[in-house]
Design an enzyme around this catalytic site. Structure first.
Site, PDB file in Angstrom:
ATOM      1  N   LYS A   1     -10.175  -4.882   9.976  1.00  0.00           N
ATOM      2  CA  LYS A   1     -10.322  -6.160   9.268  1.00  0.00           C
ATOM      3  C   LYS A   1     -10.974  -7.183  10.193  1.00  0.00           C
ATOM      4  O   LYS A   1     -10.707  -7.196  11.401  1.00  0.00           O
ATOM      5  CB  LYS A   1      -8.931  -6.629   8.825  1.00  0.00           C
TER       6      LYS A   1
ATOM      7  N   SER B   1      -5.430 -10.257   1.173  1.00  0.00           N
ATOM      8  CA  SER B   1      -6.697 -10.615   1.764  1.00  0.00           C
ATOM      9  C   SER B   1      -7.469  -9.453   2.376  1.00  0.00           C
ATOM     10  O   SER B   1      -8.660  -9.585   2.619  1.00  0.00           O
ATOM     11  CB  SER B   1      -6.457 -11.680   2.832  1.00  0.00           C
TER      12      SER B   1
ATOM     13  N   SER C   1      -0.939  -8.839   2.164  1.00  0.00           N
ATOM     14  CA  SER C   1      -2.375  -8.557   2.248  1.00  0.00           C
ATOM     15  C   SER C   1      -2.765  -7.125   2.548  1.00  0.00           C
ATOM     16  O   SER C   1      -3.945  -6.785   2.455  1.00  0.00           O
ATOM     17  CB  SER C   1      -3.024  -9.463   3.285  1.00  0.00           C
TER      18      SER C   1
END
Ligand code: GLN
Length: 489
Positions: free
Chosen positions: A77, A152, A176
């Site tokens: 990420k 996210s 997330s």
């Protein structure tokens, strides 16, 4: 063509010479190019991935020996630092930030022979539930391009879903990792708070943030977890507890299941919150299949008990008060002096300088949260909001410990709906926040939680079952997960 099944199966192929790390990296680079429209990657590290693959191939040729994650192709990420590469938190604020060091979790992957193939798109500073808050634009759900992948860690979920790499790292402050895993039909684990070092992770809300793992099978999650978990001299919030071998224990359990005609040896005690399953926001079809699934567990000899949980409606407000407060403090460093974007404009004084840089650098959701956080921390409201929310958090923790005295596992939906369409919730932040109702509980209490891809909705989208155990019980969580997945049919 390369077909990925699991790390263990891939390692067999590397050993018997039917594939090489270089061939596999080429395969994934092609996959990424073919699927550019999904917008999962922020950057692809073609050069370094190819170099690393050929080095790892030579090592196999020379020694015949494989490292634990030899040649495993992993995406990270865009909030995790990898020295020499850009880490931007998918924000204009950090558009040009080159990581000066490598996050401990990423370093452990590299030391175990993994190949980092690129950074993955996410909501700006990991704030969001749909990946619509990224400065690079949204990530598309590969199963239906009109729907969000969740957030996210949307890029991290889609990269696994669309087979753009083998495993990914995400972060989970309030869901997330689990919610995008749920929306994309894959596995997503948030470990116990303090299980994995966060050194080199761009902070959102420090008393909640955890690195998590997304994959298409449980043994991979176990193997990656045991690689990156454990004490780290750079992060004093990591627990100093020994890290069990999740992976080898999992395979053992698999054998138990098949030896026992699909039954676990010990009947388990499952709890679920009555209010969670009765909640008006829960899609009725999700509710029905969950209740049917609980019946199945009962038929298999387990107990599944509804427990009262009157706090359910307080957990989303508590989460948003505490996380925005922490975010407003964490993000104060991005002012264009030492960190963050610096605008080339004439200013009268320092506060105007900050205002210019922060106005240009942050997107609207991040600004909203900084304002909310500053508000709940302000002198007149501190006790009414921040202190109160901390008290609720403490109470939640106590209640959770009581539940785990009587039960092994808590089950719940991961999210109240399947992946929604782009734009469906962008006009109403409160509605977006309320979608976090089932995930934030594990972050508020610090317990591990996993989303298991078990169900399909009549709208064609997948959805998950969430399982939670007590703190540091990842091993039993993963074992139970194998059992739960086994019962899906
Ligand atoms: N959807 C939650 C939020 O917007 C979760 C974010 C996260 O876990 N990073 O805060």
């Amino acid at each position: 063509m390369f077909e990925y099944e699991s790390i263990a199966a891939y390692h067999k192929e590397l050993k018997n010479g039917s594939t090489t790390c270089s061939a596999v990296v080429e395969f994934y680079l092609q996959q990424i190019t073919r699927n550019r429209h999904l917008n999962a990657f922020v950057e692809v590290f073609e050069l370094s991935a190819r170099e690393e693959a050929s080095r790892l191939d030579k090592e196999i040729a020379a020694t015949g020996h494989l490292l634990p994650l030899h040649g495993v192709v992993i995406g990270i990420k865009d909030v995790l630092c990898y020295k020499g590469f850009r880490t931007s938190a998918s924000s204009r604020m950090l558009e040009n930030f080159i990581a000066p060091y490598t996050a401990s979790a990423v370093q452990k992957l590299l030391d175990a022979g993994a190949i980092i193939i690129g950074t993955l798109n996410c909501d700006e500073f990991a704030m969001g539930s749909s990946n619509e808050n990224s400065c690079y634009g949204p990530v598309l759900n590969a199963l239906d391009n009109n729907r969000v992948p969740g957030g996210s860690s949307g890029g991290s979920a889609v990269a696994v879903q669309a087979k753009l790499c083998m495993v990914t790292l995400g972060t989970d402050t309030g869901g997330s990792v689990r919610q995008p895993a749920d929306f994309c039909g894959i596995f997503g684990l948030k470990p116990t708070y303090g299980r994995i070092s966060r050194y080199g992770l761009i902070a959102y809300a420090s008393s909640f943030d955890q690195i998590g793992i997304l994959a298409n099978n449980l043994p991979d999650i176990g193997l990656v977890l045991e690689t990156i978990a454990g004490a780290d001299e750079f992060d004093s919030t990591v627990a100093d507890r020994p890290v069990p071998s999740y992976f080898s224990n999992l395979s053992g359990f698999d054998a138990d299941i098949s030896n026992n005609g699909g039954k676990s040896l010990e009947p388990l005690k499952f709890a679920y919150f009555k209010e969670a399953v009765e909640h008006p926001s829960l899609d009725p079809e999700i509710k029905t299949s969950l209740l049917n699934y609980f019946e199945r567990l009962r038929r298999e000899g387990h107990t599944v008990t509804a427990v009262d949980f009157s706090y359910l409606d307080y957990i989303v407000p508590t989460y948003y008060i505490l996380t925005t407060a922490e975010a407003s403090s964490n993000l104060s460093r991005f002012d264009g002096v030492r960190y963050g974007r610096r605008e080339d404009v004439k200013v009268a004084d320092l506060s105007e300088f900050y205002a210019h840089n922060r106005s240009a650098g942050f997107g609207s959701e991040v600004k909203r949260r900084i304002m909310l956080g500053s508000f709940v921390l302000s002198a007149g409201y501190y006790d009414a909001y921040f202190t109160k929310a901390q008290q609720v958090r403490r109470e939640l923790y106590k209640q959770t410990q009581l539940i785990f005295k009587d039960f092994d596992v808590i089950l719940s939906p991961t999210a109240p709906t399947t992946a929604f369409r782009f734009g469906e919730k962008t006009d109403d932040p409160i509605e977006m926040y309320l979608g976090d109702i089932y995930t934030v509980f594990a972050n508020l209490t610090g317990i591990p939680a996993i989303s298991l891809p078990i169900f399909w909705h009549s709208n064609g989208m997948p959805y998950g079952l969430q399982a939670m155990t007590n703190r540091f019980e990842e091993l039993s969580l993963l074992k139970v997960s194998e059992l739960l997945v086994h019962y899906k049919n």
